[in-house]
Design an enzyme around this catalytic site. Structure first.
Site, PDB file in Angstrom:
ATOM      1  N   HIS A 109      -3.567  -5.626   1.263  1.00 32.64           N
ATOM      2  CA  HIS A 109      -2.864  -5.805   2.536  1.00 32.64           C
ATOM      3  C   HIS A 109      -2.819  -7.268   2.957  1.00 32.64           C
ATOM      4  CE1 HIS A 109      -2.502  -1.566   3.877  1.00 32.64           C
ATOM      5  NE2 HIS A 109      -3.544  -1.388   3.090  1.00 32.64           N
TER       6      HIS A 109
ATOM      7  N   GLU B  93      -1.060  -8.533   5.248  1.00 27.98           N
ATOM      8  CA  GLU B  93      -0.920  -8.617   6.714  1.00 27.98           C
ATOM      9  C   GLU B  93      -2.256  -8.456   7.420  1.00 27.98           C
ATOM     10  OE1 GLU B  93      -0.424  -5.932   5.012  1.00 27.98           O
ATOM     11  OE2 GLU B  93      -1.276  -4.284   6.172  1.00 27.98           O
TER      12      GLU B  93
ATOM     13  N   CYS C  62       0.833  -1.201   0.000  1.00 26.05           N
ATOM     14  CA  CYS C  62       0.000   0.000   0.000  1.00 26.05           C
ATOM     15  C   CYS C  62       0.874   1.259   0.000  1.00 26.05           C
ATOM     16  CB  CYS C  62      -0.962  -0.043   1.191  1.00 26.05           C
ATOM     17  SG  CYS C  62      -2.316   1.136   1.052  1.00 26.05           S
TER      18      CYS C  62
END
Lengths: 998, 270
Positions: free
Chosen positions: B224, B226, B96
């Site tokens: 994302h 994560e 990002c």
């Protein structure tokens, strides 16, 4: 010499910002524009060489792939061009980061007089676009004159070589800081000063203030430090500390309550003590998970052995009402400083919002400062930038439209944090400042921003309200400070911490110095944005993103070193003492010297007459309504109502997943587009424990009785939490009251006594519900004076008061978040249950509102009946017998059956004759009554027996099942089919009203 | 086996560092969160790490374009150390805001070993707003990208206002030809999104969601990984659980695609 750079997207790229302006001009005002392009202006007011200018242009300010730029005005076509820039002194966040970047790239430091300013130029094309129309677009869409200025050029009036010209919005005060003495020879003199200086002192406080300063002993002490009459800084301090916003005079007031006109007077001494503090203390004794309540910036509850959660909520109404974006971003960023300043500091893990505004399509004669539609746009964007840029997920939120919020909007913001149970062996929730500790201010610098913000929010909004209290929050600066302070906390460097919010240093130092019993502050050390502030202004300025920290002298070096690493400014501005005095000097000369406990001792209590009028006496009665025949269109219209329909575009522009802890999201279901009852996060990533959170906001019932409103609001928040798997044994509450002025005045507030009675009733309901449900109030705030005076067609003004509003937040810990459920029905064939009793309680319902009625009998909450049901549902969810659970709230069974069908993207069949009900004879009553305490649950047929066994002694019935077919089918009491409509039609009706918004 | 060390940058408005470090730990790495300034002042040296992570957030408020100021600051202060890090055969991932930083540093696309030229951009979403949603992604099996090796179609959340991949058609053709386009937005059934909103959430040209350098060792993506570190992060998990239960199965508490992406990085060194 200043230089001005213009930057724009290459012409083949879509200008989404310009396109947004074009679309809004059309949607809001019917103005057809063929094109809008935006140009970003960077005005560098610094002495840079040509080479340096070119370097920053290419390396920082221009993306070679997407943008073009020039230090000469860019030749973009327009019929009218509008330049919009900030007024002097308004926070320009991009301007500040530009300075950081330029300094870094060029390896230079800007001088005190040098700065970078940002502004925008919009190039509008449209066939009949006049300067007047452009001016309207500027004032109604692009700029707010409180914080911004604009210029308009037509193609003819624009000189291509000079463009919009150079405007440097630099603050130049040319003022020597001066302390003035205020004469107090009589009450009248002081009252006059209070009025002239906008101190908003309560007339009842004036004799007390004078008595203090006229006291011989006090005078002798003051003479020793060179003071006689009170100084302006001292009176400003008292004004801040005594404001309703800081001191909660209303809730601490004395109410003379009458149940009806002529009834015996009951004296209610202090709503806070009797209805908030007392029940919370009682529950704290019974609930070992309550860690810290009623004294700090936020309440603290136990998450697990090693972690505590921290919660608080507040409102930012007045500033948002004047400058929606600035007010809202300042509000959300501001509330995030509360958990950060709780105990020794906590990390922020979640935020939520509640927006209450007038009707978006209002086209009547009243002229609020900002049209509700524009106001809503602004507050949405403010909370978006404030939350997203803070890296804190905004997981929950609600929007409510009501005419009463035309006078003043409500912007609720709630913050949740997490702290370790101990910091270096010390309890993390405790803090104190000791004599000898250094007094350090961290974060942003101080300017004239926000002066008299606290006192302004304690007044009814009028055209004389000073605009200076509007600010723009800076999440970037605060995020740096947040990271820094947590690192400092973990190293054990923080002895005491609190935020600078309302009242600025005056509040944070005034409060923290009570722990050590005194302080000395050297005001000249406070870093300023620009020179020329008076001492009192430095003292009460509400410039944002600042914390006040007590640090032991031996820790100061390390603290300041960490601060520098994080690029955060921290300055020692004084020392905590035990002198009993608040002692402020400026360049060695005393400008304030007061007893530290002055503002909390002996001030007269505020008093209110409160006279309730039962709804019958106010002329309310049940409407005479025949039963509808067209249920299909009725349901579709109900789903399209502004307070029911989907507002997905708001939820989607808020980052609700950052921190990677999302378990139950705000939008759930097969198409991920239906609102969840509550949200759940997993704040400790390697733990199975969850933190569930919900809020409720149902002010409509206040039209009947604020007791009803309050009990329904709390019950809804509780049910929402239970519906996702929340534990009824662990529910913490946060109460946020927003109330119109309750001080009776025969001319200005003729119904003040009634509104005061509504407040008493609301507080009593809060007490009763909290005790019955076992909800300690972990935190809460009140915001009074939610009224506005709006000009009408003939420039006459109308007072518009908000409905009595309570936002209630519920939070709880879930042992195993993998057992949580969502509200969407899951599988065809599942059985459909309604739990809880449906009664004829249609008063103030969405249904009545839709048909233009109020009615008389609203939903009653029976906690002693409901709580056993909630416990059973909790068990059913924990034991995995419920495939979905959803609380039935605003709009009743019809709307919420539709929600679970849309959620599962699955049809269902339901038979209203099976719905557990009490004295209900009509289908519309079963479908739209908003009786409290109810749920819709779907169950795998394989679990039917176990599920029913859990509920065998409470109202619970299977009313139908989930279909494999796409249709939503409801059979009435008499067996007739009332509704047979595709779920997709329901979805369209629900999503269409704001369907075009992204 | 030697520990694989991942360096996760923090500070200046970055904000996904905790969950990113956590996810790398789940993937078997030792993760260290480190302030950008500690890297600049030499407190930590990149030499001690094998994976450098430019994570999500709003560095410098994203005020002058996502990742722009971060890139400028890193390039000016430790540009050479980052290049050394790459030369040693290490891995870099930008997520990002980190992806935005990588393209502004010029580390991507990295044609012909040129790690300085900015030739692709991530600009404002066509929808005109920040957006949080889950998207479906197709992995290019022919890509040299280390991080996406062996991964199939997956869902991940996106959360950005400036994620529209943009460049000259010639640059894009070269990226496609060299299989540097590792991730694309697709429909749920795996067919190309072809720019259709909300499947392609930002108007990215050619539905590009993530790309690598020619070596496959530098990877940037808008979604994302994560934030999909646990099964309960997935928006459908309560539905999936119910379906699995009815079929007599147990809920899948295995490794999420997000973590697998990081495991690929760890495995690269083993």
């Amino acid at each position: 010499m200043p230089h001005q750079l213009e930057i724009t997207l290459k012409s083949d790229l879509l200008d989404a910002e310009g396109e947004g302006v074009r679309q809004k001009a059309q949607d809001y005002f019917g103005i057809v524009l063929s094109q809008v392009r935006t140009i970003h202006l960077i005005t560098i007011d610094a002495d840079l060489s040509g080479e340096q200018l070119e370097k920053v242009r290419t390396e920082i300010f221009t993306n070679p792939v997407t943008q073009v730029s020039s230090y000469n005005p860019l030749p973009i076509e327009f019929d009218q061009t509008i330049w919009v820039g900030y007024r002097p002194g308004v926070r320009d966040n991009p301007g500040s980061t530009a300075v950081e970047a330029v300094e870094d790239v060029l390896g230079i430091k800007f001088g005190a007089d040098e700065a970078v300013y940002t502004s925008k130029r919009y190039c509008l094309k449209g066939s009949s676009l006049t300067a007047e129309v452009a001016d309207m677009i500027a004032s109604e869409l692009l700029a707010n004159d409180i914080i911004q200025q604009w210029k308009i050029f037509s193609e003819e009036s624009y000189e291509p070589s000079t463009g919009v010209g150079l405007i440097i919005p630099k603050v130049i005060l040319n003022h020597d800081p001066t302390v003035s003495s205020i004469p107090i020879d009589s009450d009248a003199t002081l009252q006059k000063v209070s009025n002239a200086r906008n101190l908003a002192l309560n007339p009842n406080d004036i004799p007390f203030i004078r008595a203090y300063f006229l006291n011989k002993k006090v005078q002798t002490g003051r003479a020793r430090v060179g003071l006689s009459d009170p100084t302006d800084i001292e009176l400003e301090y008292i004004s801040q500390a005594r404001s309703d916003h800081c001191n909660h005079n209303t809730f601490q007031g004395l109410f003379r309550y009458q149940e009806y006109a002529g009834a015996p007077v009951e004296v209610v001494d202090n709503l806070f003590k009797t209805c908030i503090e007392a029940p919370t203390l009682e529950l704290k004794g019974k609930k070992p998970w309550v860690i810290s309540v009623l004294w700090d910036n936020a309440g603290v509850g136990r998450f697990d052995e090693d972690h505590y959660y921290v919660i608080t909520g507040e409102t930012h109404n007045s500033p948002s009402n004047m400058e929606a974006y600035g007010g809202a971003i300042t509000g959300i960023v501001g509330v995030y400083r509360d958990p950060l300043g709780t105990g020794k500091g906590s990390k922020l893990i979640m935020g939520s919002y509640g927006f209450c505004v007038g009707h978006g399509d209002y086209d009547g004669d009243l002229r609020p400062r900002l049209h509700p539609r524009r106001l809503l746009d602004g507050v949405i964007e403010g909370v978006r930038d404030g939350g997203n840029k803070s890296g804190i997920p905004t997981t929950f939120g609600q929007v409510l439209f009501h005419h009463g919020y035309m006078g003043k909007c409500l912007v609720f913001v709630t913050a949740v944090g997490l702290m370790p149970a101990t910091v270096r062996g010390e309890p993390a929730e405790q803090k104190t400042a000791s004599p000898g500790d250094l007094l350090i201010m961290c974060g942003g610098r101080v300017g004239k921003d926000g002066i008299h913000g606290v006192t302004a929010s304690s007044e009814v909004f009028s055209e004389h309200t000073p605009a200076g209290h509007v600010q723009i929050g800076d999440p970037y600066t605060q995020k740096k400070m947040h990271d820094f302070l947590l690192e400092a906390r973990d190293e054990g460097l923080i002895h005491f911490i609190t935020d600078n919010g309302g009242g600025g240093l005056s509040s944070s130092i005034g409060e923290s110095a009570r722990f050590s019993n005194g302080c000395e502050v050297q005001l000249e050390k406070v870093p300023l944005k620009y020179q020329g502030l008076d001492q009192w202004e430095i003292w009460i300025s509400e410039s944002q993103e600042r914390m006040t920290v007590a640090v032991k002298p031996e820790h100061a070096e390390r603290f300041l070193e960490l601060s520098e690493k994080h690029a955060v400014e921290s300055t020692v501005i004084g020392t905590y003492t035990d002198s009993g005095k608040l002692h402020i000097t400026y360049n060695g000369k005393t400008c304030a010297y007061m007893n530290i406990d002055l503002t909390e001792s002996g001030f007269p209590q505020w008093e209110f007459d409160a006279q309730w009028q039962p709804p019958e006496e106010r002329g309310l009665s049940e409407p005479v309504l025949g039963e509808p025949a067209d249920y299909e269109n009725l349901l579709l219209d109900m789903l399209s109502r502004p307070n029911i329909c989907s507002k997905e575009w708001i939820t989607r522009q808020y980052d609700h997943e950052v921190q990677g802890a999302s378990v139950i999201k705000p939008l759930v279901g097969a198409n991920r587009d239906i609102y969840s009852d509550a949200v759940v996060i997993r704040p400790v990533l390697d733990s199975q424990k969850g933190l569930a959170f919900s809020q409720a906001l149902v002010p409509a019932y206040s039209a009947i009785d604020a007791y009803l409103m309050t009990s329904c609001t709390i019950d809804e928040a509780v049910r929402r939490l239970i519906a996702v798997g929340g534990d009824p044994e662990h529910i913490g509450g946060v109460d946020n009251f927003c109330w119109p002025n309750i001080q009776y005045h025969p001319r200005d507030n003729p119904d003040g006594k009634f509104k005061a009675a509504q407040l008493v009733r609301s507080c009593r309901a809060l007490r009763d519900m909290c005790l019955a449900y076992g909800i300690p109030l972990l935190s809460g705030k009140d915001s009074m004076y939610v009224d506005g005076h709006l000009p009408g067609r003939y420039r006459e003004t109308h007072k518009v008061s908000a409905p009595e509003t309570l936002q209630f937040s519920a939070i709880g810990v879930i042992d195993d978040m993998t057992k949580c459920v969502t509200m969407d029905c899951k599988m065809p064939g599942d059985l459909l249950y309604v739990i809880g009793m449906t009664r004829n309680e249609m008063g103030a319902s969405e249904y009545y509102e839709h048909l233009g009625h109020t009615g008389l009998t609203g939903p009653k909450v029976f906690p002693e009946q409901f709580m056993p049901v909630y416990k059973r549902l909790h068990r059913a969810i924990k034991e995995e017998f419920a495939a979905s659970a959803h609380c039935v709230c605003r709009g009743g069974l019809a709307v919420h059956l539709a929600m679970i069908a849309m959620g599962g993207d699955c049809g269902l069949t339901a038979d209203l004759s099976a719905v557990p009900s009490e004295l209900v004879k009509r289908n519309d009553t079963i479908l739209f009554s908003e009786s409290a305490g109810r749920f819709i649950v779907t169950v795998d047929p394989d679990n039917q027996e176990q599920f029913e066994k859990i509920f065998d002694d409470v109202s619970c019935a299977c009313i139908g099942k989930i279909n494999g077919e796409p249709d939503f089918k409801i059979k009435g009491i008499g067996g007739k089919t009332l509704l047979d409509v595709p779920v997709q039609s329901l979805r369209n009706a629900w999503k269409d009203p704001f369907g075009g918004m992204v | 086996m030697n520990d694989i060390h991942a360096l996760v940058l923090t500070g200046y408005g970055l904000n996904c560092d905790n969950e990113t470090a956590y996810s790398f730990e789940l993937a078997g790495a030792k993760a260290t969160r480190m302030h950008i300034n500690s890297l600049i002042d030499g407190t930590v040296r990149p030499d001690n790490f094998q994976i450098m992570v430019f994570g999500g957030g709003f560095s410098w408020g994203d005020d002058h374009g996502g990742g722009v100021v971060q890139a400028v600051r890193l390039k000016n202060n430790i540009g050479d150390r980052i290049l050394e890090f790459i030369e040693k055969g290490n891995l870099i991932i930008g997520i990002c805001n980190g992806f935005q930083t990588l393209v502004n540093l010029g580390l991507l696309p990295g044609f012909g070993n040129d790690y300085a030229t900015r030739s692709v951009a991530l600009t404002f979403n066509d929808c005109g707003n920040f957006r949080d949603d889950w998207v479906t992604l197709a992995v290019n099996p022919a890509s040299p990208c280390i991080f996406t090796k062996g991964l199939g179609q997956m869902e991940l959340p996106i959360r950005h206002g400036e994620g529209k991949f943009y460049s000259d058609e010639s640059v894009i053709s070269r990226l496609i030809d060299s299989h540097q386009v590792a991730l694309r937005y697709v429909l749920a059934n795996g067919e190309p999104a072809n720019g259709a909103f909300p499947f392609n959430p930002n108007g990215s040209l050619h539905d590009i969601a993530g790309m690598c350098d020619p070596t496959g060792r530098i990877f940037g993506l808008m979604p994302h990984p994560e934030a999909f570190n646990h099964e309960t992060n997935h928006p459908d998990w309560t539905r999936t659980r119910e379906r699995t239960k009815r079929q007599g199965g147990k809920p899948d508490s295995g490794i999420t695609p997000g973590i697998r992406m990081f495991q690929n990085a760890v495995d690269f060194f083993r």
